[in-house]
Design an enzyme around this catalytic site. Sequence first.
Site, PDB file in Angstrom:
ATOM      1  CE  LYS A  33       4.347   1.217  10.056  1.00  0.00           C
ATOM      2  NZ  LYS A  33       3.799   1.318   8.695  1.00  0.00           N
ATOM      3  CB  THR A  82       1.403  -1.521   7.199  1.00  0.00           C
ATOM      4  OG1 THR A  82       2.416  -0.515   7.130  1.00  0.00           O
ATOM      5  CG2 THR A  82       1.462  -2.180   8.573  1.00  0.00           C
TER       6      THR A  82
END
Length: 292
Positions: free
Chosen positions: A171, A96
């Site tokens: 995300k 991420t």
Amino acid sequence: MRLAFLGLGVMGYPMAGHLASSGHEVTVYNRTRATADRWCQSHGGSQCATPSEAAKNAEIVFACVGNDSDIEEVALGEHGAIPAMAPGSIFVDHTTTSADQARRLDEAARRFQVGFVDAPVSGGQSGAEAGRLTVMCGGTIEDCKRAAPVVDAYSARWARLGPAGAGQLTKMVNQICIGGLLQALSEGVYFAERAGLDPEQVFATIGGGAAQSWQMDNRATTMANRDFDFGFAVEWMQKDLGFALTEAQRNGAQLPVTELVARFYDDVANSGGRRWDTSSLITRLGETSDAD
């Protein structure tokens, strides 16, 4: 296929294991060599001392590391994977990161005639271990389609959301939603306690209605027990919400609840909870010993 996996943390370790169990030839790299040794003993793969060595003969290279600087190092550093990869191979980044980092890696990969997919995941350690992750992909249609059958080894669902960076943006949406849900769930558990109700009974009852969520199903009871020694760490959520708030400044999105929850996570971290599960937001609300 010949695969490489870079980063054997709480997510990468089981993800790489699922690839090996699916019959792929997996070479791993991890900064802590003892972890790579243990993985190879468990799964029968091989390991290399640098990302470039691991990636050299791989058709797809996967990475799952900590943050922007970590992925920059393993992908493009002195011993980075991308310059060593064969033309036509694909680099899939499960880290991420910021959307800008994904776009930079995509540009760099293209210079070496390597495909790139930014593919952050949701589902936490339990989802990785069970092979039930959700994978949010950004990249060309061709690269995402080529990677998808391999990613199936540890995912319950995947989707291409757009060009490079779109996976990271998705995300951010995921984390924005989770942060708000966890704060609301914390307040619900705390309110139930102060009202003299049994939280377990309360959430077993309302969990079948409109308030139901994954967080309620999996975190209401552990919140009530003040059990935070598992799951997705506060410091990781701080990082992720920081990416979302930075992107919001760029695109003009107003995120008042996210800004508030980000500050609450700062409070938890400053009180010693950096490694607690994100459900530890409830610790900000006090104890119930003086409840009627």
